[in-house]
Design a protein around this motif. Structure first.
Motif, PDB file in Angstrom:
ATOM      1  N   PHE A 156       0.937  -1.362   0.011  1.00  0.00           N
ATOM      2  CA  PHE A 156      -0.176   0.401  -0.088  1.00  0.00           C
ATOM      3  C   PHE A 156       0.805   1.104  -0.256  1.00  0.00           C
ATOM      4  O   PHE A 156       1.936   1.380   0.755  1.00  0.00           O
ATOM      5  N   MET A 161      -3.540   7.338   0.500  1.00  0.00           N
ATOM      6  CA  MET A 161      -4.578   6.811   0.896  1.00  0.00           C
ATOM      7  C   MET A 161      -5.370   8.369   2.353  1.00  0.00           C
ATOM      8  O   MET A 161      -4.342   8.997   2.945  1.00  0.00           O
ATOM      9  N   ASP A 162      -6.817   8.465   2.121  1.00  0.00           N
ATOM     10  CA  ASP A 162      -6.861   9.291   3.536  1.00  0.00           C
ATOM     11  C   ASP A 162      -6.846   8.498   5.237  1.00  0.00           C
ATOM     12  O   ASP A 162      -6.149   6.902   4.804  1.00  0.00           O
ATOM     13  N   GLU A 164      -8.533   7.283   7.730  1.00  0.00           N
ATOM     14  CA  GLU A 164      -9.079   5.726   8.058  1.00  0.00           C
ATOM     15  C   GLU A 164      -8.679   4.340   7.326  1.00  0.00           C
ATOM     16  O   GLU A 164      -7.978   3.704   7.614  1.00  0.00           O
ATOM     17  N   ASP A 165      -8.283   5.031   5.655  1.00  0.00           N
ATOM     18  CA  ASP A 165      -7.528   3.617   4.862  1.00  0.00           C
ATOM     19  C   ASP A 165      -6.224   3.454   5.157  1.00  0.00           C
ATOM     20  O   ASP A 165      -5.848   2.260   5.144  1.00  0.00           O
ATOM     21  N   ASP A 168      -6.480   2.033   7.723  1.00  0.00           N
ATOM     22  CA  ASP A 168      -6.796  -0.258   7.561  1.00  0.00           C
ATOM     23  C   ASP A 168      -4.885  -0.374   7.415  1.00  0.00           C
ATOM     24  O   ASP A 168      -5.131  -1.386   7.508  1.00  0.00           O
ATOM     25  N   ALA A 169      -5.377   0.099   5.952  1.00  0.00           N
ATOM     26  CA  ALA A 169      -3.142  -0.247   5.712  1.00  0.00           C
ATOM     27  C   ALA A 169      -2.769  -0.650   6.585  1.00  0.00           C
ATOM     28  O   ALA A 169      -2.251  -2.007   6.596  1.00  0.00           O
ATOM     29  N   SER A 172      -4.397  -4.042   8.683  1.00  0.00           N
ATOM     30  CA  SER A 172      -4.019  -4.950   7.948  1.00  0.00           C
ATOM     31  C   SER A 172      -2.664  -5.818   7.756  1.00  0.00           C
ATOM     32  O   SER A 172      -2.517  -6.813   7.905  1.00  0.00           O
ATOM     33  N   ILE A 185     -10.083  -3.844   3.121  1.00  0.00           N
ATOM     34  CA  ILE A 185     -10.119  -2.860   2.397  1.00  0.00           C
ATOM     35  C   ILE A 185     -10.738  -2.979   0.667  1.00  0.00           C
ATOM     36  O   ILE A 185     -10.448  -3.299  -0.330  1.00  0.00           O
ATOM     37  N   GLU A 186     -11.184  -2.446   0.064  1.00  0.00           N
ATOM     38  CA  GLU A 186     -11.964  -2.004  -1.520  1.00  0.00           C
ATOM     39  C   GLU A 186     -12.463  -3.560  -1.367  1.00  0.00           C
ATOM     40  O   GLU A 186     -12.212  -4.325  -2.618  1.00  0.00           O
TER      41      GLU A 186
END
Length: 292
Positions: A156, A161-162, A164-165, A168-169, A172, A185-186
């Motif tokens: 990633f 990314m914003d 929250e993303d 998340d990355a 993860s 994610i997505e």
């Protein structure tokens, strides 16, 4: 007498930084980052790539605040990374993780098997990280996670990314199979990028993610390992030199299990070892360049 031109050459070098996965052993990386700041190297780093705890340290590196790094690691405890998950009214405890790790090779990947939640770690990242500052970092930033759907690792690019993303990355990348739920994610489910789990097939990890940086043309990539050297390591990729930093003493031997030992004293000792090892490595490297 040292040649000023050689000092200028040292100061003009470009660096990449690779941060391995390894749970509580990541305090070693935090100490190494402190040494990099004191040796005035951080502003010469143009790419950082991390897996699992290395992905978390990638975020804190990007903020460039060593005091914050120290405070964050001082505040991390076992319950931050291993907050029990409640399943059907039953709260799982630390004993469960030990049993689960012993049998993980014999069970299939299934989020219902997870026994801990990353909610406390998510809250810590929210509290500690300045995401605008991270995105303004001069360095490219990567987190490695395993895409369960596609059966391969993904790197990633965090700055794209914003908030929250981005969280998340990173989560993860640290979502250990059977210990934490996969992170979605997505529409794809992701697990820890540094663990080979039989349930997810073979060759499904990259615990020391050099790949995102190897073609960027940096002069030197500093590769921080959290385990003892197990074999031959490449010292160059093309014209890029790889400098491998290994713990001077096995991190697993510091007051018990290295990966899950988040006691304050163990964290402090790992931090100090990382600081000392990186300081020595950079001092040797600098003298090598300015004496050429």
């Amino acid at each position: 007498m040292i040649d000023k031109n050689k000092i200028d050459k040292w100061n003009s070098l470009t660096f990449g930084l690779v941060l391995s996965g390894g749970g509580a052993k990541g305090a070693y990386e935090a100490g190494a980052i402190k040494a990099m700041q004191e040796m005035d190297i951080m502003n010469s780093v143009y790419g950082v790539s991390g897996t699992s705890v290395g992905a978390l340290n990638t975020l804190v590196f990007a903020m460039g605040d060593v005091k914050l790094i120290e405070e964050l690691w001082e505040g991390i405890g076992l319950m931050t990374v291993a907050a029990p998950k409640v399943i059907q009214g039953e709260e799982k405890g630390i004993r469960d993780i030990v049993e689960r790790m012993h049998i993980t090779s014999r069970i299939q990947g299934n989020e219902e098997q997870a026994i801990f939640t990353q909610s406390a770690l998510r809250a810590l990242i929210h509290k500690s990280c300045d995401f605008d500052k991270i995105r303004s970092s001069r360095a490219k930033l990567y987190a490695c996670a395993y895409d369960i759907n596609e059966k391969h690792v993904r790197y990633f690019e965090l700055k794209s990314m914003d908030d929250e993303d981005m969280i998340d990355a990173v989560l993860s990348s640290a979502a250990i199979p059977h210990v934490y739920d996969p992170v979605v994610i997505e529409g794809h489910r992701y697990a820890d990028g540094g663990i080979n789990d039989p349930a997810y097939g073979v060759k499904n990890s990259d615990v020391t993610p050099i790949k995102p940086l190897q073609d960027e043309g940096y002069d030197i990539i500093l590769v921080i390992h959290l385990r003892e050297q197990e074999g031959f390591e490449l010292d160059h990729i093309g014209n890029t030199r790889l400098v491998h930093i290994y713990p001077s003493h096995p991190l697993e031997q510091i007051r018990g299990s290295g990966t899950m030992n988040f006691t304050k004293q163990a964290i402090k000792e790992k931090f100090n070892m990382g600081y000392n090892d990186m300081y020595i490595a950079l001092a040797k490297l600098m003298m090598e360049y300015i004496r050429k």
